[in-house]
Each structure stands twice: as C-alpha cells, then as structure tokens.
Write a protein that holds these residues in place. Structure first.
Motif, PDB file in Angstrom:
ATOM      1  N   GLU A 151      38.148  34.815  32.691  1.00  0.00           N
ATOM      2  CA  GLU A 151      38.906  35.750  31.857  1.00  0.00           C
ATOM      3  C   GLU A 151      40.121  36.316  32.577  1.00  0.00           C
ATOM      4  OE1 GLU A 151      36.376  38.727  30.255  1.00  0.00           O
ATOM      5  OE2 GLU A 151      35.070  37.304  29.208  1.00  0.00           O
ATOM      6  N   LEU A 152      40.201  36.066  33.893  1.00  0.00           N
ATOM      7  CA  LEU A 152      41.331  36.551  34.678  1.00  0.00           C
ATOM      8  C   LEU A 152      42.008  35.381  35.382  1.00  0.00           C
ATOM      9  CD1 LEU A 152      39.716  39.652  36.420  1.00  0.00           C
ATOM     10  CD2 LEU A 152      41.448  39.735  34.610  1.00  0.00           C
ATOM     11  N   GLU A 153      43.291  35.542  35.673  1.00  0.00           N
ATOM     12  CA  GLU A 153      44.016  34.571  36.477  1.00  0.00           C
ATOM     13  C   GLU A 153      44.886  35.316  37.478  1.00  0.00           C
ATOM     14  OE1 GLU A 153      46.351  32.209  33.858  1.00  0.00           O
ATOM     15  OE2 GLU A 153      47.724  33.826  33.318  1.00  0.00           O
ATOM     16  N   ALA A 154      45.086  34.694  38.643  1.00  0.00           N
ATOM     17  CA  ALA A 154      45.904  35.295  39.689  1.00  0.00           C
ATOM     18  C   ALA A 154      47.348  34.865  39.505  1.00  0.00           C
ATOM     19  CB  ALA A 154      45.391  34.875  41.062  1.00  0.00           C
ATOM     20  N   ARG A 155      48.251  35.842  39.509  1.00  0.00           N
ATOM     21  CA  ARG A 155      49.677  35.569  39.351  1.00  0.00           C
ATOM     22  C   ARG A 155      50.470  36.364  40.380  1.00  0.00           C
ATOM     23  NH1 ARG A 155      51.697  33.494  34.489  1.00  0.00           N
ATOM     24  NH2 ARG A 155      50.206  31.944  33.682  1.00  0.00           N
ATOM     25  N   ARG A 182      52.298  47.640  46.811  1.00  0.00           N
ATOM     26  CA  ARG A 182      51.088  46.925  46.403  1.00  0.00           C
ATOM     27  C   ARG A 182      51.160  45.466  46.845  1.00  0.00           C
ATOM     28  NH1 ARG A 182      53.293  47.208  40.688  1.00  0.00           N
ATOM     29  NH2 ARG A 182      53.921  45.080  40.142  1.00  0.00           N
ATOM     30  N   CYS A 183      50.019  44.789  46.711  1.00  0.00           N
ATOM     31  CA  CYS A 183      49.920  43.375  47.046  1.00  0.00           C
ATOM     32  C   CYS A 183      50.771  42.555  46.084  1.00  0.00           C
ATOM     33  CB  CYS A 183      48.457  42.950  46.979  1.00  0.00           C
ATOM     34  SG  CYS A 183      48.165  41.198  47.284  1.00  0.00           S
ATOM     35  N   CYS A 184      51.218  41.387  46.537  1.00  0.00           N
ATOM     36  CA  CYS A 184      52.094  40.562  45.731  1.00  0.00           C
ATOM     37  C   CYS A 184      51.370  39.852  44.590  1.00  0.00           C
ATOM     38  CB  CYS A 184      52.771  39.501  46.611  1.00  0.00           C
ATOM     39  SG  CYS A 184      51.593  38.427  47.477  1.00  0.00           S
ATOM     40  N   VAL A 185      50.035  39.856  44.607  1.00  0.00           N
ATOM     41  CA  VAL A 185      49.249  39.166  43.587  1.00  0.00           C
ATOM     42  C   VAL A 185      48.629  40.160  42.628  1.00  0.00           C
ATOM     43  CG1 VAL A 185      47.341  37.571  43.149  1.00  0.00           C
ATOM     44  CG2 VAL A 185      48.794  37.254  45.164  1.00  0.00           C
ATOM     45  N   ARG A 186      48.597  39.793  41.383  1.00  0.00           N
ATOM     46  CA  ARG A 186      47.993  40.610  40.325  1.00  0.00           C
ATOM     47  C   ARG A 186      47.021  39.733  39.537  1.00  0.00           C
ATOM     48  NH1 ARG A 186      50.484  44.977  37.181  1.00  0.00           N
ATOM     49  NH2 ARG A 186      49.560  45.143  35.099  1.00  0.00           N
ATOM     50  N   ASN A 209      44.680  45.861  31.116  1.00  0.00           N
ATOM     51  CA  ASN A 209      43.659  44.820  31.167  1.00  0.00           C
ATOM     52  C   ASN A 209      43.701  44.023  32.464  1.00  0.00           C
ATOM     53  OD1 ASN A 209      42.702  45.414  28.562  1.00  0.00           O
ATOM     54  ND2 ASN A 209      44.315  44.154  27.631  1.00  0.00           N
ATOM     55  N   SER A 210      44.518  44.454  33.399  1.00  0.00           N
ATOM     56  CA  SER A 210      44.708  43.718  34.642  1.00  0.00           C
ATOM     57  C   SER A 210      44.094  44.463  35.823  1.00  0.00           C
ATOM     58  CB  SER A 210      46.201  43.494  34.902  1.00  0.00           C
ATOM     59  OG  SER A 210      46.799  42.773  33.855  1.00  0.00           O
ATOM     60  N   ILE A 211      44.052  43.780  36.965  1.00  0.00           N
ATOM     61  CA  ILE A 211      43.636  44.400  38.218  1.00  0.00           C
ATOM     62  C   ILE A 211      44.806  44.336  39.181  1.00  0.00           C
ATOM     63  CG2 ILE A 211      42.080  44.285  40.198  1.00  0.00           C
ATOM     64  CD1 ILE A 211      39.978  43.082  38.423  1.00  0.00           C
ATOM     65  N   VAL A 212      45.289  45.498  39.577  1.00  0.00           N
ATOM     66  CA  VAL A 212      46.384  45.608  40.537  1.00  0.00           C
ATOM     67  C   VAL A 212      45.782  45.835  41.914  1.00  0.00           C
ATOM     68  CG1 VAL A 212      48.361  46.994  41.253  1.00  0.00           C
ATOM     69  CG2 VAL A 212      48.005  46.475  38.841  1.00  0.00           C
ATOM     70  N   LEU A 213      46.329  45.182  42.936  1.00  0.00           N
ATOM     71  CA  LEU A 213      45.819  45.281  44.294  1.00  0.00           C
ATOM     72  C   LEU A 213      46.730  46.202  45.103  1.00  0.00           C
ATOM     73  CD1 LEU A 213      45.058  41.480  44.702  1.00  0.00           C
ATOM     74  CD2 LEU A 213      43.571  43.284  43.783  1.00  0.00           C
ATOM     75  N   HIS A 256      46.764  31.580  46.334  1.00  0.00           N
ATOM     76  CA  HIS A 256      45.782  30.509  46.229  1.00  0.00           C
ATOM     77  C   HIS A 256      44.403  30.965  46.700  1.00  0.00           C
ATOM     78  CE1 HIS A 256      48.244  27.075  44.928  1.00  0.00           C
ATOM     79  NE2 HIS A 256      49.234  27.776  45.471  1.00  0.00           N
ATOM     80  N   LEU A 257      44.352  31.868  47.673  1.00  0.00           N
ATOM     81  CA  LEU A 257      43.080  32.437  48.097  1.00  0.00           C
ATOM     82  C   LEU A 257      42.390  33.132  46.922  1.00  0.00           C
ATOM     83  CD1 LEU A 257      41.149  33.227  50.513  1.00  0.00           C
ATOM     84  CD2 LEU A 257      42.479  35.354  50.635  1.00  0.00           C
ATOM     85  N   LEU A 258      43.145  33.938  46.188  1.00  0.00           N
ATOM     86  CA  LEU A 258      42.562  34.690  45.078  1.00  0.00           C
ATOM     87  C   LEU A 258      42.262  33.791  43.881  1.00  0.00           C
ATOM     88  CD1 LEU A 258      44.591  37.997  45.395  1.00  0.00           C
ATOM     89  CD2 LEU A 258      42.228  37.551  46.047  1.00  0.00           C
ATOM     90  N   ARG A 259      43.036  32.749  43.705  1.00  0.00           N
ATOM     91  CA  ARG A 259      42.690  31.772  42.666  1.00  0.00           C
ATOM     92  C   ARG A 259      41.347  31.124  43.008  1.00  0.00           C
ATOM     93  NH1 ARG A 259      48.545  28.742  41.507  1.00  0.00           N
ATOM     94  NH2 ARG A 259      49.375  30.357  40.109  1.00  0.00           N
TER      95      ARG A 259
END
Length: 225
Positions: free
Chosen positions: A205-209, A216-220, A166-170, A192-195
């Motif tokens: 429905e999504l949050e950046a963590r 991969r990118c450090c944010v999911r 259910n997530s988006i991996v970068l 914070h950019l993605l937030r």
C-alpha cells in the motif's frame, strides 16, 4: 526491528554507556581493557585498593552490559583433581558500543558502498547499479527478518517516521553527513534500501519515492499508485 514509540524501550548501547558513568566502574573498565591478559576480581580489587566484593559487583555489571567478556581459567597451571576451581576472569568485550543522537548508520552505508565497489570491480557492472541492487537486497532482508509494522521498523532504524496525511515522512536521515556531501549516491542508495524494506514486509500500500525537503530524509513513503 523497530519499536512502538509509545512504549519505553531499553537501548542496550545507551544502557552500556550509562553504566560507565559510575567513576569506580569506569576505572575498573579502563584497567581491564589495558591489560594484555584477562583480569581476576582479586587483581582488579588490588589495583585500586577496593574490597573484592566491590570489585566483583562492578565487574559483573560491566559483563552484564556486554562491555566485558567473562572467561574461566586455572591460574595454577595444574589440571585434574586437586587443581581447584577455574578463576572467573574479565577481558574487553568483542562487542562494539556506539550511541549517536540523532541516530546515524554510517557503518551500514559504508558496508553497502564497499560491497558495490568490490563487486563492480569483479563484474564490470556500474558501481551505482550494484549499489542500488545491494541496498534493495539488504532492505528486503531487514523486512523479512523483522516482520512488523513498517512505521515501527523505520523507528528502530533511526528514520524518525511521522504520519503526514496518507504518507510517512522521515524526519531523520541515518546517513545525514554522507547524504549532504554525496547526495545523488547516498539518496539513491537510501531509496532502494527502503524499497527493499517495503518488499520484505510485503507492504503493497506504500511506495518509496524521492521527495527531498529541508530538515528531513530525502525519501518519503506515500500511497502506492
């Protein structure tokens, strides 16, 4: 600002660089940008012994790709009736063209970091705190200006998003080298950019963590709790 990967999309920077692969066109481009004043079709043709029509074709193609700017001037120095039509001239475009594979956005990171340092110097607010705020503001602007699906937006900015449960991996970090050498600073900025992007898109429905992992990118982006 992002595109559906199922569709073929014309990248203007890639197209511009591809246009320079033609040898005659590249020589004409190099000639124009080395001149101190705009170049006419006749001057360009004479410089390489080309037919005027051939030189015009390649110069116009370079202008179509935004590699050259077109200006019109009267070379006779006269004006008014009888002065003749202004000549079509070519000069280096003010547009900057760059292609990086995989996609990198170091200019964006540099702009945010410079803004944070300058504002911190004036206000006394900690640099990292300013950086996070500036990054979130920019992300919100990107989301608000490009009302689209978050997956498409991430694709356009080079994050190479992939659905995973259910997530988006970068899969790609546009700030890769900086993040590797200055991990805490750059990954915090990216988070914070993605937030901000999610906020600008009204995506609740999504949050950046932060979820760093190899390759991969450090944010999911994961389901909001």
């Amino acid at each position: 600002m992002f595109v559906d990967t199922s569709k073929e999309v014309r990248d203007p920077d890639v197209s511009a660089i591809a246009a320079l692969d033609e040898p005659t066109r590249r020589r004409l481009y190099d000639h124009v940008v080395r001149q101190s004043s705009p170049v006419s079709r006749d001057e360009a043709a004479a410089a390489f012994g080309l037919a005027r029509k051939t030189a015009a074709f390649h110069l116009d193609r370079l202008a179509e790709e935004s590699l050259l700017d077109v200006v019109y001037e009267r070379r006779s120095g006269r004006s008014g009736p009888g002065a003749g039509r202004p000549a079509k001239l070519y000069r280096r475009s003010t547009k900057q063209v760059a292609v990086s594979l995989p996609d990198r956005r170091y200019e964006l990171a540099g702009r945010l970091l410079a803004q944070a340092v300058e504002e911190s110097d004036v206000s006394g607010e900690p640099v990292r705190q300013v950086l996070h705020r500036k990054a979130e503001e920019l992300g919100a602007q990107l989301g608000e200006q490009n009302r689209t699906d978050v997956f498409d937006l991430l694709e356009r900015y080079g994050f190479e998003p992939r659905h995973e449960d259910n997530s988006i991996v970068l899969a790609n970090c546009p700030f890769h080298v900086l993040a590797r050498e200055h991990t805490q600073t750059v990954c915090g900025m990216n988070l914070h950019l993605l937030r901000g992007v999610l906020s600008g898109l009204d995506e609740t429905e999504l949050e950046a963590r932060l979820a760093p992992g190899p390759g991969r990118c450090c944010v999911r982006l994961q389901p909001a709790t």
